[in-house]
Design a protein around this motif. Structure first.
Motif, PDB file in Angstrom:
ATOM      1  N   GLY A 135       0.807  -1.216   0.000  1.00 29.24           N
ATOM      2  CA  GLY A 135       0.000   0.000   0.000  1.00 29.24           C
ATOM      3  C   GLY A 135       0.838   1.262   0.000  1.00 29.24           C
ATOM      4  N   VAL A 136       1.907   1.292   0.803  1.00 25.50           N
ATOM      5  CA  VAL A 136       2.793   2.461   0.851  1.00 25.50           C
ATOM      6  C   VAL A 136       3.392   2.725  -0.529  1.00 25.50           C
ATOM      7  N   CYS A 137       3.896   1.684  -1.156  1.00 20.28           N
ATOM      8  CA  CYS A 137       4.541   1.851  -2.464  1.00 20.28           C
ATOM      9  C   CYS A 137       3.551   2.294  -3.530  1.00 20.28           C
ATOM     10  N   GLU A 138       2.387   1.658  -3.570  1.00 19.60           N
ATOM     11  CA  GLU A 138       1.398   2.021  -4.581  1.00 19.60           C
ATOM     12  C   GLU A 138       0.920   3.463  -4.389  1.00 19.60           C
ATOM     13  N   ALA A 139       0.748   3.871  -3.136  1.00 25.32           N
ATOM     14  CA  ALA A 139       0.283   5.231  -2.865  1.00 25.32           C
ATOM     15  C   ALA A 139       1.302   6.270  -3.324  1.00 25.32           C
ATOM     16  N   LEU A 140       2.577   6.033  -3.054  1.00 22.40           N
ATOM     17  CA  LEU A 140       3.615   6.990  -3.447  1.00 22.40           C
ATOM     18  C   LEU A 140       3.803   7.013  -4.969  1.00 22.40           C
ATOM     19  N   ILE A 141       3.624   5.852  -5.604  1.00 20.70           N
ATOM     20  CA  ILE A 141       3.679   5.823  -7.074  1.00 20.70           C
ATOM     21  C   ILE A 141       2.516   6.608  -7.669  1.00 20.70           C
ATOM     22  N   TYR A 142       1.340   6.454  -7.085  1.00 22.04           N
ATOM     23  CA  TYR A 142       0.172   7.236  -7.511  1.00 22.04           C
ATOM     24  C   TYR A 142       0.462   8.726  -7.391  1.00 22.04           C
ATOM     25  N   ALA A 143       1.023   9.123  -6.252  1.00 28.50           N
ATOM     26  CA  ALA A 143       1.332  10.539  -6.033  1.00 28.50           C
ATOM     27  C   ALA A 143       2.332  11.057  -7.054  1.00 28.50           C
ATOM     28  N   THR A 144       3.306  10.211  -7.404  1.00 26.15           N
ATOM     29  CA  THR A 144       4.308  10.596  -8.400  1.00 26.15           C
ATOM     30  C   THR A 144       3.660  10.830  -9.761  1.00 26.15           C
ATOM     31  N   ARG A 145       2.819   9.872 -10.188  1.00 27.26           N
ATOM     32  CA  ARG A 145       2.154  10.013 -11.495  1.00 27.26           C
ATOM     33  C   ARG A 145       1.225  11.222 -11.510  1.00 27.26           C
ATOM     34  N   ALA A 146       0.627  11.555 -10.372  1.00 27.85           N
ATOM     35  CA  ALA A 146      -0.284  12.705 -10.296  1.00 27.85           C
ATOM     36  C   ALA A 146       0.458  14.035 -10.241  1.00 27.85           C
ATOM     37  N   GLY A 147       1.783  13.988 -10.166  1.00 28.35           N
ATOM     38  CA  GLY A 147       2.581  15.202 -10.164  1.00 28.35           C
ATOM     39  C   GLY A 147       2.668  15.893  -8.820  1.00 28.35           C
ATOM     40  N   LEU A 148       2.379  15.166  -7.752  1.00 28.13           N
ATOM     41  CA  LEU A 148       2.437  15.759  -6.414  1.00 28.13           C
ATOM     42  C   LEU A 148       3.859  15.758  -5.878  1.00 28.13           C
ATOM     43  N   ASP A 149       4.133  16.649  -4.956  1.00 30.54           N
ATOM     44  CA  ASP A 149       5.412  16.656  -4.253  1.00 30.54           C
ATOM     45  C   ASP A 149       5.342  15.606  -3.143  1.00 30.54           C
ATOM     46  N   LEU A 150       6.208  14.617  -3.201  1.00 31.83           N
ATOM     47  CA  LEU A 150       6.088  13.471  -2.298  1.00 31.83           C
ATOM     48  C   LEU A 150       6.296  13.841  -0.839  1.00 31.83           C
ATOM     49  N   GLU A 151       7.214  14.725  -0.558  1.00 33.67           N
ATOM     50  CA  GLU A 151       7.434  15.127   0.829  1.00 33.67           C
ATOM     51  C   GLU A 151       6.227  15.875   1.388  1.00 33.67           C
ATOM     52  N   THR A 152       5.580  16.689   0.554  1.00 35.07           N
ATOM     53  CA  THR A 152       4.379  17.394   0.982  1.00 35.07           C
ATOM     54  C   THR A 152       3.239  16.415   1.227  1.00 35.07           C
ATOM     55  N   VAL A 153       3.141  15.418   0.368  1.00 35.77           N
ATOM     56  CA  VAL A 153       2.121  14.383   0.552  1.00 35.77           C
ATOM     57  C   VAL A 153       2.321  13.666   1.888  1.00 35.77           C
ATOM     58  N   LEU A 154       3.564  13.295   2.183  1.00 36.89           N
ATOM     59  CA  LEU A 154       3.855  12.615   3.445  1.00 36.89           C
ATOM     60  C   LEU A 154       3.459  13.473   4.641  1.00 36.89           C
ATOM     61  N   ALA A 155       3.665  14.765   4.538  1.00 40.64           N
ATOM     62  CA  ALA A 155       3.320  15.665   5.637  1.00 40.64           C
ATOM     63  C   ALA A 155       1.831  15.617   5.935  1.00 40.64           C
ATOM     64  N   SER A 156       1.010  15.384   4.915  1.00 46.17           N
ATOM     65  CA  SER A 156      -0.440  15.327   5.106  1.00 46.17           C
ATOM     66  C   SER A 156      -0.924  13.961   5.571  1.00 46.17           C
TER      67      SER A 156
END
Length: 306
Positions: A191-212
């Protein structure tokens, strides 16, 4: 037996990614430590700090009141404890305590316990969770099987290594609890890996995503501790892929014996087998994100290749 730094002789076998730090804490707390590792160079820093080197598990047992082991595979545990000539049960004195902190097979923990009992020797199975950072920072979770009295005797040593220390029941109960732990981690890591890959494809900043998401309902140890390593392109092992595959194999074997269906774990095992097939078996478990990113043709940040 009362465990005291000035009186109790400690033995330690296994000075890898986690064992070296765990042994080091006992050494720093004032215990006399006798150490053995299959590759001597991995124990040299402990020897320089005052540990005494010997050449076999049997010698460790002969010179120790309490021995801790943390090695790689059940076959290593079997050899260390049960080898007729060089194993610890061949050298352990009556009333000695042997503690295996390897993640191993519950049935082997019971076998060792029963054979040790015949010799007047006590054993505990005490696998740990928390990775290399937990070993360094003395914050491991230690799940213990064996006699309650033996657990209470050894607890002062466990307190030098971990923060959450729980007696789970009789012989093998510590290993069964670790299997629960690994099952939770396996599906969670997917789940962690798939979620971060999703965030990458969506163009999100990964560190900002983690903060949320890291502090909300989706938070987990894996997300908080391994997520930043994935983002930084750090795939060095806190826990080896090949050892995690071993653990999942034990759970799947135990689940078949108990008549359980565990499709989620079976999928995680299959995905980690693909990580191994790509030559990343010596990487940390967070390397799963590279294999999953490749499936979706996602270029993972901060890394050129697996």
């Amino acid at each position: 037996m009362n465990i005291e730094p000035n009186k109790t002789r400690i033995g330690w076998i296994g000075t890898g990614v986690m064992g070296k730090s765990m042994c080091g804490h006992l050494l720093q707390s004032g215990f006399s430590v006798t150490v053995y590792n299959r590759t001597r160079s991995k124990a040299e820093s402990l020897v320089r700090s005052g540990a005494r080197w010997v050449d076999s598990p049997r010698q460790v047992a002969e010179e120790s009141d309490v021995v801790f082991t943390i090695v790689s595979y059940p076959e290593d545990v079997r050899k260390i404890y049960l080898c007729k000539n060089s194993g610890m049960l061949a050298g352990a004195k009556e009333k000695a305590i042997l503690v295996d902190m390897t993640t191993s097979e519950p049935s082997l923990a019971i076998e060792i316990y029963n054979k040790a009992q015949q010799l007047g020797v006590s054993t505990l199975d005490a696998p740990v969770s928390g990775g290399d950072s937990g070993a360094r920072n003395q914050t491991l979770s230690i799940m213990v099987g064996g006699a309650k009295e033996t657990f209470e005797t050894v607890k002062p040593c466990f307190e030098q290594m971990g923060k959450t220390i729980v007696h789970q029941g009789g012989a093998g109960a510590g290993q069964h609890t670790k299997m629960v732990n690994q099952t939770l981690i396996a599906s969670g890591m997917v789940g962690v890996c798939e979620a971060l890959i999703y965030a990458t494809r969506a163009g999100l900043d990964l560190e900002t995503v983690l903060a949320s998401v890291g502090s909300g309902a989706a938070g987990s140890w894996s997300l908080s501790n391994l997520g930043p390593r994935m983002i930084a392109g750090d795939f060095e092992p806190g826990f080896y892929v090949e050892h995690f595959i071993k653990d999942m194999g034990i759970v799947l074997s135990e689940s078949r014996r108990m008549g359980l269906s565990m499709p989620g774990l079976a999928l995680a095992d299959q995905l980690y087998q693909s990580v191994k097939a790509k030559g990343m078996h010596k990487k940390g478990t967070q390397a799963l994100v590279l294999a999953l990113a490749e499936l979706s043709a996602v270029d993972w940040p901060n890394t050129e290749s697996p």
